[in-house]
Design a protein around this motif. Structure first.
Motif, PDB file in Angstrom:
ATOM      1  N   VAL A  11      -5.093   0.017  -2.136  1.00  0.00           N
ATOM      2  CA  VAL A  11      -4.077   1.040  -2.389  1.00  0.00           C
ATOM      3  C   VAL A  11      -4.433   1.833  -3.637  1.00  0.00           C
ATOM      4  N   GLN A  12      -4.956   1.170  -4.649  1.00  0.00           N
ATOM      5  CA  GLN A  12      -5.339   1.872  -5.868  1.00  0.00           C
ATOM      6  C   GLN A  12      -6.481   2.855  -5.603  1.00  0.00           C
ATOM      7  N   SER A  15      -5.095   5.815  -3.562  1.00  0.00           N
ATOM      8  CA  SER A  15      -4.265   6.709  -4.366  1.00  0.00           C
ATOM      9  C   SER A  15      -5.121   7.521  -5.332  1.00  0.00           C
ATOM     10  N   MET A  19      -5.248  11.531  -5.261  1.00  0.00           N
ATOM     11  CA  MET A  19      -4.968  12.340  -6.452  1.00  0.00           C
ATOM     12  C   MET A  19      -6.095  13.327  -6.720  1.00  0.00           C
ATOM     13  N   THR A  60       3.700  15.374  -4.922  1.00  0.00           N
ATOM     14  CA  THR A  60       2.870  14.364  -4.266  1.00  0.00           C
ATOM     15  C   THR A  60       1.869  13.771  -5.253  1.00  0.00           C
ATOM     16  N   LEU A  64       1.602   9.844  -6.331  1.00  0.00           N
ATOM     17  CA  LEU A  64       0.344   9.093  -6.268  1.00  0.00           C
ATOM     18  C   LEU A  64      -0.069   8.578  -7.648  1.00  0.00           C
ATOM     19  N   LEU A  67       1.983   5.495  -8.222  1.00  0.00           N
ATOM     20  CA  LEU A  67       1.451   4.403  -7.401  1.00  0.00           C
ATOM     21  C   LEU A  67       0.159   3.852  -7.998  1.00  0.00           C
ATOM     22  N   PHE A  68      -0.697   4.749  -8.502  1.00  0.00           N
ATOM     23  CA  PHE A  68      -1.942   4.326  -9.135  1.00  0.00           C
ATOM     24  C   PHE A  68      -1.657   3.502 -10.386  1.00  0.00           C
ATOM     25  N   CYS A  71      -0.390   0.036  -9.354  1.00  0.00           N
ATOM     26  CA  CYS A  71      -1.487  -0.803  -8.871  1.00  0.00           C
ATOM     27  C   CYS A  71      -2.376  -1.265 -10.018  1.00  0.00           C
TER      28      CYS A  71
END
Length: 141
Positions: A11-12, A15, A19, A60, A64, A67-68, A71
């Motif tokens: 996921v990292q 993301s 980005m 967005t 992201l 989220l980064f 993570c």
């Protein structure tokens, strides 16, 4: 635990790539100044409308980025959870003393000479100092 680490890492990475793509797609602030002088009429015919693209892309990107960050914090937390067993201790505990380099016949392959028990590096005659030291040893003219 190992599967969770792989999922968080995936996921990292996704993301981060998302980005990078979104940041490269966004227009800079200088692009708006160029449009004011008649540089672009394509803003109203874009996919997201006149200003909707900038809002959508920036929001967005912000999602992201969050989220980064989450993570990254998760990976740092899971990385510090590993406990070392008491038997491992220090890295230096397993280190051994260096082995002296072979000398003389020991360097020649195929010789079966036994290593010397104690090798004197300085001969006995050089271990004692002469009676006259310093300026007394300089010969006169």
């Amino acid at each position: 635990m190992h599967v969770l680490l792989n999922i968080v890492l995936a996921v990292q990475i996704l993301s981060a790539l998302g980005m990078i793509g979104l940041i490269l797609m966004q227009h800079g602030k200088g692009a708006d100044a160029g449009a004011a002088f008649g540089g672009g009429g394509a803003g109203s015919a874009s996919l997201f409308g006149a200003s909707g693209g900038a809002n959508f892309l920036s929001r967005t990107t912000a999602v992201l980025a969050g989220l980064f960050l989450a993570c990254t914090l998760g990976l740092a937390y899971f990385g510090n959870l590993r406990t070392s067993s008491p038997a491992t201790g220090s890295v230096l505990e397993g280190a051994s003393l260096p082995v002296p380099a072979p000398t003389g016949a020991q360097q020649i392959p195929g010789t079966d000479s036994a290593p010397a028990a104690a090798v004197d590096v300085v001969p006995q005659s050089a271990q004692t100092l002469p009676t006259g030291t310093g300026a007394a040893q300089i010969p006169g003219k």
